[in-house]
Design a protein around this motif. Structure first.
Motif, PDB file in Angstrom:
ATOM      1  N   THR A   1       6.572   7.024  16.583  1.00 59.40           N
ATOM      2  CA  THR A   1       6.713   8.471  16.651  1.00 59.40           C
ATOM      3  C   THR A   1       6.753   8.995  18.083  1.00 59.40           C
ATOM      4  O   THR A   1       7.181  10.121  18.316  1.00 59.40           O
ATOM      5  CB  THR A   1       5.539   9.160  15.928  1.00 59.40           C
ATOM      6  N   GLY A   2       6.312   8.185  19.023  1.00 62.50           N
ATOM      7  CA  GLY A   2       6.281   8.625  20.403  1.00 62.50           C
ATOM      8  C   GLY A   2       5.162   9.618  20.682  1.00 62.50           C
ATOM      9  O   GLY A   2       5.136  10.251  21.735  1.00 62.50           O
ATOM     10  N   THR A   3       4.224   9.774  19.718  1.00 62.58           N
ATOM     11  CA  THR A   3       3.093  10.672  19.900  1.00 62.58           C
ATOM     12  C   THR A   3       1.809   9.882  19.640  1.00 62.58           C
ATOM     13  O   THR A   3       1.840   8.690  19.358  1.00 62.58           O
ATOM     14  CB  THR A   3       3.153  11.851  18.913  1.00 62.58           C
ATOM     15  N   THR A   4       0.670  10.557  19.730  1.00 64.65           N
ATOM     16  CA  THR A   4      -0.593   9.897  19.424  1.00 64.65           C
ATOM     17  C   THR A   4      -1.015  10.152  17.978  1.00 64.65           C
ATOM     18  O   THR A   4      -2.137   9.849  17.588  1.00 64.65           O
ATOM     19  CB  THR A   4      -1.702  10.404  20.369  1.00 64.65           C
ATOM     20  N   SER A   5      -0.127  10.708  17.179  1.00 63.17           N
ATOM     21  CA  SER A   5      -0.422  10.952  15.772  1.00 63.17           C
ATOM     22  C   SER A   5      -0.259   9.657  14.981  1.00 63.17           C
ATOM     23  O   SER A   5       0.724   8.931  15.138  1.00 63.17           O
ATOM     24  CB  SER A   5       0.508  12.034  15.211  1.00 63.17           C
ATOM     25  N   MET A   6      -1.252   9.362  14.119  1.00 62.91           N
ATOM     26  CA  MET A   6      -1.221   8.143  13.319  1.00 62.91           C
ATOM     27  C   MET A   6      -1.367   8.480  11.849  1.00 62.91           C
ATOM     28  O   MET A   6      -2.104   9.406  11.486  1.00 62.91           O
ATOM     29  CB  MET A   6      -2.361   7.194  13.734  1.00 62.91           C
ATOM     30  N   ALA A   7      -0.683   7.733  10.991  1.00 57.09           N
ATOM     31  CA  ALA A   7      -0.810   7.889   9.543  1.00 57.09           C
ATOM     32  C   ALA A   7      -1.711   6.771   9.025  1.00 57.09           C
ATOM     33  O   ALA A   7      -1.349   5.594   9.100  1.00 57.09           O
ATOM     34  CB  ALA A   7       0.562   7.836   8.878  1.00 57.09           C
ATOM     35  N   TRP A   8      -2.882   7.140   8.518  1.00 57.75           N
ATOM     36  CA  TRP A   8      -3.836   6.158   8.014  1.00 57.75           C
ATOM     37  C   TRP A   8      -3.735   6.113   6.492  1.00 57.75           C
ATOM     38  O   TRP A   8      -3.947   7.119   5.817  1.00 57.75           O
ATOM     39  CB  TRP A   8      -5.259   6.531   8.428  1.00 57.75           C
ATOM     40  N   GLU A   9      -3.436   4.961   5.956  1.00 60.11           N
ATOM     41  CA  GLU A   9      -3.210   4.830   4.516  1.00 60.11           C
ATOM     42  C   GLU A   9      -4.521   4.663   3.750  1.00 60.11           C
ATOM     43  O   GLU A   9      -5.442   3.970   4.193  1.00 60.11           O
ATOM     44  CB  GLU A   9      -2.314   3.624   4.236  1.00 60.11           C
ATOM     45  N   TYR A  10      -4.583   5.306   2.590  1.00 61.91           N
ATOM     46  CA  TYR A  10      -5.724   5.143   1.697  1.00 61.91           C
ATOM     47  C   TYR A  10      -5.239   5.048   0.254  1.00 61.91           C
ATOM     48  O   TYR A  10      -4.104   5.422  -0.067  1.00 61.91           O
ATOM     49  CB  TYR A  10      -6.718   6.298   1.838  1.00 61.91           C
ATOM     50  N   LEU A  11      -6.095   4.540  -0.606  1.00 60.74           N
ATOM     51  CA  LEU A  11      -5.812   4.460  -2.035  1.00 60.74           C
ATOM     52  C   LEU A  11      -6.614   5.535  -2.752  1.00 60.74           C
ATOM     53  O   LEU A  11      -7.834   5.618  -2.592  1.00 60.74           O
ATOM     54  CB  LEU A  11      -6.199   3.087  -2.581  1.00 60.74           C
ATOM     55  N   LEU A  12      -5.929   6.354  -3.530  1.00 60.71           N
ATOM     56  CA  LEU A  12      -6.583   7.336  -4.378  1.00 60.71           C
ATOM     57  C   LEU A  12      -6.504   6.825  -5.818  1.00 60.71           C
ATOM     58  O   LEU A  12      -5.409   6.693  -6.376  1.00 60.71           O
ATOM     59  CB  LEU A  12      -5.904   8.696  -4.262  1.00 60.71           C
ATOM     60  N   LEU A  13      -7.646   6.493  -6.386  1.00 65.43           N
ATOM     61  CA  LEU A  13      -7.688   5.919  -7.730  1.00 65.43           C
ATOM     62  C   LEU A  13      -8.599   6.750  -8.619  1.00 65.43           C
ATOM     63  O   LEU A  13      -9.712   7.099  -8.225  1.00 65.43           O
ATOM     64  CB  LEU A  13      -8.186   4.468  -7.685  1.00 65.43           C
ATOM     65  N   THR A  14      -8.109   7.088  -9.797  1.00 61.59           N
ATOM     66  CA  THR A  14      -8.912   7.799 -10.783  1.00 61.59           C
ATOM     67  C   THR A  14      -8.883   7.023 -12.092  1.00 61.59           C
ATOM     68  O   THR A  14      -7.931   6.287 -12.387  1.00 61.59           O
ATOM     69  CB  THR A  14      -8.393   9.232 -11.034  1.00 61.59           C
ATOM     70  N   ALA A  15      -9.924   7.188 -12.871  1.00 61.43           N
ATOM     71  CA  ALA A  15     -10.027   6.498 -14.159  1.00 61.43           C
ATOM     72  C   ALA A  15     -10.953   7.295 -15.066  1.00 61.43           C
ATOM     73  O   ALA A  15     -11.746   8.119 -14.608  1.00 61.43           O
ATOM     74  CB  ALA A  15     -10.542   5.079 -13.977  1.00 61.43           C
ATOM     75  N   ARG A  16     -10.861   7.026 -16.351  1.00 58.10           N
ATOM     76  CA  ARG A  16     -11.740   7.654 -17.336  1.00 58.10           C
ATOM     77  C   ARG A  16     -12.574   6.566 -17.990  1.00 58.10           C
ATOM     78  O   ARG A  16     -12.054   5.549 -18.446  1.00 58.10           O
ATOM     79  CB  ARG A  16     -10.927   8.409 -18.390  1.00 58.10           C
ATOM     80  N   LYS A  17     -13.879   6.774 -18.041  1.00 59.54           N
ATOM     81  CA  LYS A  17     -14.741   5.803 -18.688  1.00 59.54           C
ATOM     82  C   LYS A  17     -14.504   5.813 -20.186  1.00 59.54           C
ATOM     83  O   LYS A  17     -14.374   6.866 -20.801  1.00 59.54           O
ATOM     84  CB  LYS A  17     -16.216   6.123 -18.393  1.00 59.54           C
ATOM     85  N   THR A  18     -14.440   4.646 -20.771  1.00 66.09           N
ATOM     86  CA  THR A  18     -14.167   4.532 -22.196  1.00 66.09           C
ATOM     87  C   THR A  18     -15.247   5.228 -23.025  1.00 66.09           C
ATOM     88  O   THR A  18     -16.411   5.309 -22.600  1.00 66.09           O
ATOM     89  CB  THR A  18     -14.057   3.059 -22.623  1.00 66.09           C
ATOM     90  N   GLU A  19     -14.867   5.664 -24.190  1.00 63.42           N
ATOM     91  CA  GLU A  19     -15.786   6.386 -25.055  1.00 63.42           C
ATOM     92  C   GLU A  19     -16.763   5.461 -25.769  1.00 63.42           C
ATOM     93  O   GLU A  19     -17.823   5.879 -26.201  1.00 63.42           O
ATOM     94  CB  GLU A  19     -15.001   7.196 -26.095  1.00 63.42           C
ATOM     95  N   GLY A  20     -16.389   4.196 -25.882  1.00 62.48           N
ATOM     96  CA  GLY A  20     -17.216   3.276 -26.652  1.00 62.48           C
ATOM     97  C   GLY A  20     -18.488   2.865 -25.960  1.00 62.48           C
ATOM     98  O   GLY A  20     -18.677   3.075 -24.786  1.00 62.48           O
TER      99      GLY A  20
END
Length: 246
Positions: free
Chosen positions: A227-246
């Motif tokens: 990019t020619g700048t000091t800006s950086m893109a830091w990757e992350y994982l966004l994970l969601t889930a639903r706990k089972t009813e049983g």
């Protein structure tokens, strides 16, 4: 005013001091999530000071945050006590991943929501851990690498058949507060627990300190070069889930 409870754990792995959150995280996004879903701890204890970023972030969302310090692998809460269990760059630093995942599931009610935000191994922070690994002290036996939590298949395996409706999305956050790659290195060298620990391990070896200085600045430069700048893109994982009813 709805009330959320946050809790913190001092990891046995060393100087890491991540915060692990139940029904309310100290970021604007998660405070908003708590406010919208109403998944808050009703009878919390332990003050959260008005000067913390978490308290400030909650100010406009009708949420009062309170803190409890506890062990991520042995939480002092009843089974199914929370509607929503959130961790933002926190649970990934627990030394024993399966034990921590099991506790998140235990305190979440059947049908409740689990939300995780973790750095990925391939992203900037994951690569920073790989850069520091040759310089850091050996972790305690049985400790697992934090960036593994940034792999969807790994987290799915931890939760197993106790969750459904799993969604996983890789995203990036833009970091532009550092004027140079060296400024990034110097800030993390003084303020970020894992980096502080790596430098502490080689403090008596000036040549290795110089080498790590170079490697961290090079890593930051590599991520800003396109990019020619000091800006950086830091990757992350966004994970969601639903706990089972049983």
């Amino acid at each position: 005013m709805r009330r959320a409870e946050c809790w913190a754990r001092h990891s046995s792995a060393g100087v890491f001091e991540p915060r692990f959150d139940q029904a309310g995280r100290g970021t604007e996004a998660n405070s908003e999530s708590v406010n919208q879903r109403g998944s808050c701890r009703r009878n919390a204890s332990g003050p959260c000071t008005s000067t913390t970023p978490e308290r400030r972030a909650s100010a406009g969302h009708d949420v009062e945050l309170e803190w409890r310090q506890a062990d991520a692998e042995a939480q002092p809460f009843a089974d199914g006590e929370f509607d929503t269990v959130l961790s933002c760059v926190g649970i990934m630093f627990a030394p024993h991943h399966q034990a921590a995942a099991d506790e998140m599931l235990r305190v979440c009610r059947p049908g409740g929501t689990i939300g995780l935000l973790n750095w990925t191994p391939e992203g900037f922070i994951g690569q920073m851990f790989a850069t520091m690994k040759p310089y850091a002290s050996l972790p305690p036996p049985g400790t697992q690498p934090p960036p593994l939590w940034g792999r969807p298949e790994y987290v799915r395996a931890l939760f197993g058949d106790q969750v459904t409706d799993v969604t996983a999305d890789r995203r990036t956050v833009q970091i532009d507060r550092f004027t140079t790659p060296e400024a990034f290195r110097d800030y993390f060298k003084s303020n970020y627990g894992p980096t502080v620990a790596a430098y502490r391990a080689i403090a008596n070896d000036p040549d290795r300190v110089t080498a790590l200085d170079h490697d961290l600045a090079t890593l930051a430069h590599r991520h800003t070069h396109d990019t020619g700048t000091t800006s950086m893109a830091w990757e992350y994982l966004l994970l969601t889930a639903r706990k089972t009813e049983g």
